[in-house]
Design an enzyme around this catalytic site. Structure first.
Site, PDB file in Angstrom:
ATOM      1  N   HIS A   1       0.797  -1.420   0.534  1.00  0.00           N
ATOM      2  CA  HIS A   1      -0.540  -0.119  -0.177  1.00  0.00           C
ATOM      3  C   HIS A   1       0.499   1.585  -0.137  1.00  0.00           C
ATOM      4  CE1 HIS A   1      -3.322   2.411   1.373  1.00  0.00           C
ATOM      5  NE2 HIS A   1      -2.723   3.617   2.025  1.00  0.00           N
ATOM      6  N   GLU A   2       1.380   1.559   0.589  1.00  0.00           N
ATOM      7  CA  GLU A   2       2.744   2.161   0.735  1.00  0.00           C
ATOM      8  C   GLU A   2       3.618   3.552  -0.382  1.00  0.00           C
ATOM      9  OE1 GLU A   2       2.456   4.492   3.557  1.00  0.00           O
ATOM     10  OE2 GLU A   2       1.242   3.363   4.874  1.00  0.00           O
TER      11      GLU A   2
ATOM     12  N   HIS B   1       1.621   4.816  -2.679  1.00  0.00           N
ATOM     13  CA  HIS B   1       1.936   6.225  -2.058  1.00  0.00           C
ATOM     14  C   HIS B   1       2.781   7.292  -3.092  1.00  0.00           C
ATOM     15  CE1 HIS B   1      -1.618   7.038   0.077  1.00  0.00           C
ATOM     16  NE2 HIS B   1      -1.468   6.041   0.871  1.00  0.00           N
TER      17      HIS B   1
ATOM     18  N   HIS C   1      -5.593   7.341  -1.929  1.00  0.00           N
ATOM     19  CA  HIS C   1      -6.349   6.187  -1.484  1.00  0.00           C
ATOM     20  C   HIS C   1      -7.000   6.432  -2.319  1.00  0.00           C
ATOM     21  CE1 HIS C   1      -4.589   6.760   3.188  1.00  0.00           C
ATOM     22  NE2 HIS C   1      -3.956   5.679   2.255  1.00  0.00           N
TER      23      HIS C   1
END
Ligand SMILES: *[C@@H]1O[C@H](CO)[C@@H](O)[C@H](O)[C@H]1NC(C)=O
Ligand SMILES: *[C@@H]1O[C@H](CO)[C@@H](O)[C@H](O)[C@H]1NC(C)=O
Ligand SMILES: *[C@@H]1O[C@H](CO)[C@@H](O)[C@H](O)[C@H]1NC(C)=O
Ligand SMILES: *[C@@H]1O[C@H](CO)[C@@H](O)[C@H](O)[C@H]1NC(C)=O
Ligand SMILES: *[C@@H]1O[C@H](CO)[C@@H](O)[C@H](O)[C@H]1NC(C)=O
Ligand SMILES: [Zn+2]
Ligand SMILES: [Zn+2]
Length: 518
Positions: A230-231, A234, A240
């Site tokens: 997930h990170e 980013h 998101h």
């Protein structure tokens, strides 16, 4: 004093004395606690109060609106009231990055900021956590990066010392970037988009690397891999997503195994920009365009022509082929020409009879077409083909006996020349032949079964070579094919309309990311 009209400015300054009293009343009113309001602000559901303005007041309406947005983003019913499920959300493990950048802007399914403007990205793991040593972190990071790489055509390389684009580290509480962590639970990590590229993991969590042992939400162990994937999103520039099955959904969930179409679409926009124009421009099917197209005389010519043109975004495709470096899409009696992905050339669609001069009127569908290595173009229909010169004028008619296709084969569904071996593949339904254009002869050992090409369903509607890659199309889906492994790449199929044609995202496309029929 604490009549609890959400006097946030006041609360900030008198939190010590006010908190307990306020909290009781809040609960009675079924309104958020101070912490819950702080959550709504932190993640972009409520505007930040403006600095010194002690009179700033959040009204019950604005709180309710904020709750609705938060519920909708999380995939809960947007009631605007603090039910127990919503209460749970405030306590869940999650990413510390905002969900919505600007409360007044429209929520898009996938939101992007900016990418790295390069395909080769370096990374470094600075340290590990108390429960997960650095070498195990590095293993997980490597696997996490590998999930993203193919969707941006990215290459990651590890550096031990010196600067790196993307840096992984663990820290606790105030770790020096102005975004302190919060101890065990709740925020577990955050990351900064390009050009910063730092990923921070809260060292007060118990990090683990064997997700099988834990059950979601029950265990204290936080799966590093799930959070890292997930990170990394980013750190590559993604924001998101409110799609619950996407990796970029803000709340912690395990296991994470692969990207969702939503994540992939974001990557395509960020890193395939050369091919994808920024804002999809739908093909303009207006009077002026169809006026350019000479009408085909037919009995029901009273009917409006506009209605007859299929919508490229909501249809299957008879076939697709690359001719003279451009993408030709055929559906019914129409052809669209795209100079690159999602860029329809002016004046299209046209009737293909107006493009291929001399094609007999009785040919009302183009099943398959290919550009021969000598530059001539052949259109197949039934057992016949029509060969055109490179300026699309008919040269001759032939039949597939010339390719030594057996008499009982009624038609070919796909013909394409591979860039892998420069051979031409002639595909029926469940079988294919291989033709050597240079020798002018069929290769020995054919036909073969389509099942030899693994992970591809058949029959296929089309196969093309585009920018050195081989793609197969069937219905609304397409696959990228790995010639070395003789199988479709992982992460395919994807929806054809949104990736190849200028079509907006829609709910249908989520059904097209599996090999299951619609
Ligand atoms: C939010 O977006 C609106 C319009 O979309 C804009 O006027 C406003 O300045 C933005 N606010 C912030 C804080 O970016
Ligand atoms: C890990 O590295 C970060 C960034 O350099 C630092 O702030 C942190 O204290 C380090 N953690 C440990 C446990 O050494
Ligand atoms: C290809 O087209 C050329 C004319 O452009 C023609 O002379 C030639 O015969 C064609 N080749 C074949 C194999 O038919
Ligand atoms: C197909 O072509 C071959 C050779 O060009 C010819 O002998 C044969 O008669 C043709 N068959 C049909 C059905 O047209
Ligand atoms: C295929 O043809 C192209 C262009 O003629 C040539 O550059 C390439 O080397 C050939 N590849 C193979 C495997 O023969
Ligand atoms: Zn996040
Ligand atoms: Zn940080």
């Amino acid at each position: 004093m604490c009549t609890c009209k959400y006097l946030i400015g006041l609360l900030v300054f008198t939190i010590g004395c006010c908190y307990v009293t306020c909290r009781t009343i809040y609960v009675e009113l079924n309104t958020p606690t101070y912490e819950e309001i702080a959550f709504l602000k932190k993640y972009g559901y409520l505007p930040e109060e403006s600095g010194e303005d002690l009179d700033f007041v959040y009204t019950p309406q604005s709180i309710s609106e904020a709750l609705k947005k938060m519920q909708a983003f999380a995939g809960l019913p947007a009631t605007g009231s603090l039910d127990s499920e919503t209460k749970q959300l405030f306590k869940k493990k999650r990413c510390g990055i905002k969900d919505i950048e600007n409360t007044s802007s429209r929520i898009r399914r996938y939101v992007i900021q900016q990418g790295w403007n390069k395909k080769h990205i370096t990374y470094k793991v600075i340290n590990g956590s108390a429960t997960l040593p650095k070498d195990r972190v590095e293993k997980q990071v490597e696997a996490g990066l590998a999930i993203w790489a193919p969707h941006g055509g990215l290459q990651f390389s590890k550096v031990e010392d010196g600067p790196a684009d993307i840096r992984f580290s663990f820290g606790r509480q105030d770790h020096g970037d102005g975004f302190p962590f919060d101890g065990p639970g709740r925020v577990v990590a955050h990351a900064f988009p390009p050009p910063v590229g730092a990923l921070h993991f809260d060292d007060d969590e118990l990090w683990g690397d064997s997700p099988n042992k834990e059950e979601q939400g029950e265990n204290d162990i936080t799966d590093f891999f799930a959070v890292a994937v997930h990170e990394i999103g980013h750190a590559l520039g993604l924001c998101h997503s409110d799609v619950k099955t996407s990796v970029m959904y803000p709340y912690y969930k395990v296991p994470v195994e692969q990207l969702n179409i939503d994540d992939i679409m974001g990557m395509h926009e960020l890193y395939m920009k050369d091919e994808l124009i920024e804002e999809p421009i739908p093909p303009e099917v207006t009077e002026s365009v169809s006026a350019l197209v000479p009408k085909f005389t037919r009995a029901d010519s009273d009917l409006s022509d506009e209605n007859e043109i299929p919508d490229l975004c909501y249809t299957n495709y008879d076939t697709v082929q690359v001719i003279q470096g451009k993408i030709f899409v055929f559906e019914e009696e129409w052809v669209w020409v795209l100079s690159k992905r999602r860029h329809i050339e002016e004046g299209y669609p046209k009737r293909f009879h107006d493009v291929f001069i001399g094609l007999p009127a009785e040919v009302n569908i183009i099943k398959t077409i290919y550009e021969k290595p000598n530059g001539n173009i052949s259109i197949f229909s039934g057992r016949n083909f029509w060969e055109f010169d490179p300026s699309f004028h008919l040269l001759r008619r032939g039949n597939i006996s010339e390719y030594a296709i057996p008499r009982h084969v009624p038609e070919l569904t796909t013909v394409f020349t591979s860039n892998y071996n420069n051979k031409t593949y002639l595909i029926e339904y469940e079988r294919f032949w291989r033709y050597d254009e240079k020798a002018g002869a069929m290769d020995k050992g054919y036909p073969k079964e389509m099942s030899a090409w693994r992970q591809l369903p058949y029959p296929v509607d089309a196969a093309i070579i585009w920018e050195e890659d081989t793609y197969f199309f069937r219905g609304p889906r397409f696959w990228r094919f790995d010639n070395e492994l003789v199988q479709a790449h992982e992460y395919y199929p994807l929806p054809t309309a949104q990736i190849w044609f200028p079509c907006p995202s829609n709910d249908e496309m989520y059904k097209y990311v599996t090999n299951d029929e619609p």
